[in-house]
Enzyme design. Structure first.
Site, PDB file in Angstrom:
ATOM      1  N   ARG A  98       4.395 -17.789   2.354  1.00  0.00           N
ATOM      2  CA  ARG A  98       4.434 -17.183   2.576  1.00  0.00           C
ATOM      3  C   ARG A  98       5.205 -16.576   4.186  1.00  0.00           C
ATOM      4  NH1 ARG A  98      -0.550 -12.124   2.652  1.00  0.00           N
ATOM      5  NH2 ARG A  98       1.268  -9.799   2.766  1.00  0.00           N
ATOM      6  N   ASN A 152      -0.877 -13.172  -7.027  1.00  0.00           N
ATOM      7  CA  ASN A 152       0.305 -12.316  -6.870  1.00  0.00           C
ATOM      8  C   ASN A 152       1.561 -13.637  -7.217  1.00  0.00           C
ATOM      9  OD1 ASN A 152      -0.601  -9.841  -6.882  1.00  0.00           O
ATOM     10  ND2 ASN A 152      -1.049 -10.021  -4.391  1.00  0.00           N
ATOM     11  N   CYS A 173      -5.803  -6.464 -10.042  1.00  0.00           N
ATOM     12  CA  CYS A 173      -4.925  -5.418  -8.836  1.00  0.00           C
ATOM     13  C   CYS A 173      -5.879  -4.688  -8.316  1.00  0.00           C
ATOM     14  CB  CYS A 173      -3.532  -5.573  -8.765  1.00  0.00           C
ATOM     15  SG  CYS A 173      -3.241  -4.910  -7.217  1.00  0.00           S
ATOM     16  N   HIS A 203       2.378  -3.345  -9.087  1.00  0.00           N
ATOM     17  CA  HIS A 203       3.353  -3.556  -7.839  1.00  0.00           C
ATOM     18  C   HIS A 203       3.931  -2.558  -8.444  1.00  0.00           C
ATOM     19  CE1 HIS A 203       0.841  -6.465  -5.205  1.00  0.00           C
ATOM     20  NE2 HIS A 203      -0.371  -5.862  -5.977  1.00  0.00           N
ATOM     21  N   TYR A 253       3.778   0.656  -3.264  1.00  0.00           N
ATOM     22  CA  TYR A 253       4.562  -0.809  -3.101  1.00  0.00           C
ATOM     23  C   TYR A 253       6.323   0.073  -3.402  1.00  0.00           C
ATOM     24  CZ  TYR A 253       1.846  -4.343  -2.135  1.00  0.00           C
ATOM     25  OH  TYR A 253       0.959  -6.031  -1.762  1.00  0.00           O
TER      26      TYR A 253
END
Length: 441
Positions: A98, A152, A173, A203, A253
């Site tokens: 990440r 995700n 989500c 998102h 987002y």
């Protein structure tokens, strides 16, 4: 669905810091959702966390006095075998991957984010093959199980499963339940008195109506922009004039698309201070695991709410209860489009309200699709479909097209350079892109 002995639930990524919240949900809802066996499964590098979280889960169950057996295992097949529900909450490459997803794009002047843009694409390329592999096990060992995917980028992963497997899968989500809770506390009403319509993709959704006790509150919510922000997204404020004319509340987002320059500037500033989101999460997680390790702790600690995934487990347990009991209530889920958004393919995954029946979610028709959102939904879905097929095939040409067609990527030149660097950085998790030359030899 379940046999007389109660339900078997397998949690893949059971060593996650979120697991105690899930366990709390099973304990609180035991009368509606009688879990008899809870299998927490993880991979070898996650064993330490699995043991810590698993032992906390056992203490929580013991305190509750309920007959739930908690099993910890590294054997995924044993966990899946005969399960009624499987949930996935995993991070292929863990937080280090990440960190790279968030930092490499910044060198190219591009948003570095975990689930959208180039970072989200890399996460999809790493994750989709692993999830499809898990689905092969489910097809063989638990063909009637429901797979609840939280991993995700949830929309893309769900679409890949819908397209490439026979598994009954639903993506979810925590953003929609978060909004409902916000409205619920703002107007001091129960969640079931609120109807919010979500339009779009995971998102990438717009909320086009908010009815509270049958009264339209969208205008009020649009003027109260400061209150609308999630813990794990930087608080750049929406322009009120823009929102008024959009006539919809964009998910947070969408700030990456609507205020790209400000969000990029903020990411660069925090990166220079050594604070990309992955580093922050790492610190929070270490603190949580120290708490979890305390043999006297037998409940979910308050600090878990700082982790950015608030209500995630509540959303998961709600969905499991509704599927099991066939309650026909409405939840916002990631499901196959099947004509709901008329400009997208039928097998595209979209995030909309669904009635949850015993046979699965039925997406509800939309009453308002903001005309200005159509282009962005279509563009992002085009990128997503290219990226999903790239993940499955390891086709570099598809990967280039996916990267170049993401609205946050400024040019083909940047797309190709960034793709090369990111593929190389993820080499150990992307065998599909690096096995080719060996196979042809």
């Amino acid at each position: 669905m379940a046999n007389e002995q109660g339900l078997k639930v397998a949690v893949i990524g059971g060593g996650s810091s979120y697991t105690p919240e899930l366990v709390e949900g099973f304990i609180l809802n035991y009368d509606k959702f009688p879990v008899r066996e809870l299998w927490l499964v993880d991979i070898e590098p996650g064993q330490r966390k699995l043991n810590i979280v698993g032992n906390l889960a056992k203490r929580m169950v013991e305190k509750s006095g309920l007959p739930i057996q908690v099993h910890l295992t590294l054997d995924r097949r044993e966990a899946i075998k005969g399960a009624d529900f499987v949930s996935t909450q995993m991070r292929v490459g863990m937080l280090d991957a990440r960190g790279r997803d968030e930092s490499i794009p910044l060198k190219y002047g591009v948003i570095g984010q975990e689930t959208t843009g180039p970072g989200g694409m890399m996460k999809a390329l790493r994750t989709i093959p692993v999830l499809l592999d898990i689905c092969r096990d489910i097809e063989e060992l638990a063909p009637n199980a429901w797979l609840l995917n939280f991993t995700n980028p949830a929309g893309m992963v769900t679409e890949a499963i819908l397209k490439y497997t026979k598994v009954r899968s639903i993506g979810l989500c925590n953003a929609p339940i978060g909004l409902i809770k916000q409205v619920s506390s703002k107007y001091n009403v129960a969640a079931d008195r609120i109807y919010a319509e979500f339009v779009g993709l995971n998102h990438l959704h717009w909320i086009t109506r908010i009815d509270v006790n049958g009264e339209d509150k969208l205008d009020e919510m649009l003027t109260d922009t400061a209150g609308y922000s999630a813990k794990n997204v930087p608080a750049r404020e929406w322009n009120p004039e823009f929102l008024q004319s959009l006539r919809a509340l964009p998910s947070y987002y969408l700030k990456y698309f609507y205020m790209t320059d400000a969000m990029l500037e903020e990411q660069l500033e925090s990166f220079e201070k050594g604070g990309n989101r992955a580093e922050v999460v790492k610190r929070v997680e270490e603190e949580l695991f120290q708490l979890y390790n305390n043999p006297d702790l037998n409940e979910k600690p308050k600090q878990l709410e700082q982790r950015g995934g608030a209500f995630y487990s509540e959303a998961a347990v709600n969905l499991m209860c509704s599927l099991y009991n066939g309650t026909n209530d409405i939840q916002t889920l990631n499901v196959a489009n099947k004509g709901i958004i008329d400009f997208l393919p039928d097998d595209a995954s979209i995030e909309v309200n669904c009635v949850v029946t015993k046979n699965g979610p039925l997406p509800l028709p939309l009453t308002k699709v903001p005309p200005m959102a159509v282009g962005l939904i279509h563009a992002v879905k085009t990128y997503e479909r290219l990226a999903i097929d790239a993940a499955v095939t390891g086709d570099r040409g598809l990967a280039i097209q996916a990267m170049a067609h993401h609205p946050l990527v400024p040019s083909v030149e940047v797309a190709i350079k960034m793709l090369d660097e990111m593929l190389e950085a993820n080499k150990e998790y992307l065998p599909q892109f690096f096995k080719k030359s060996a196979a042809n030899a």
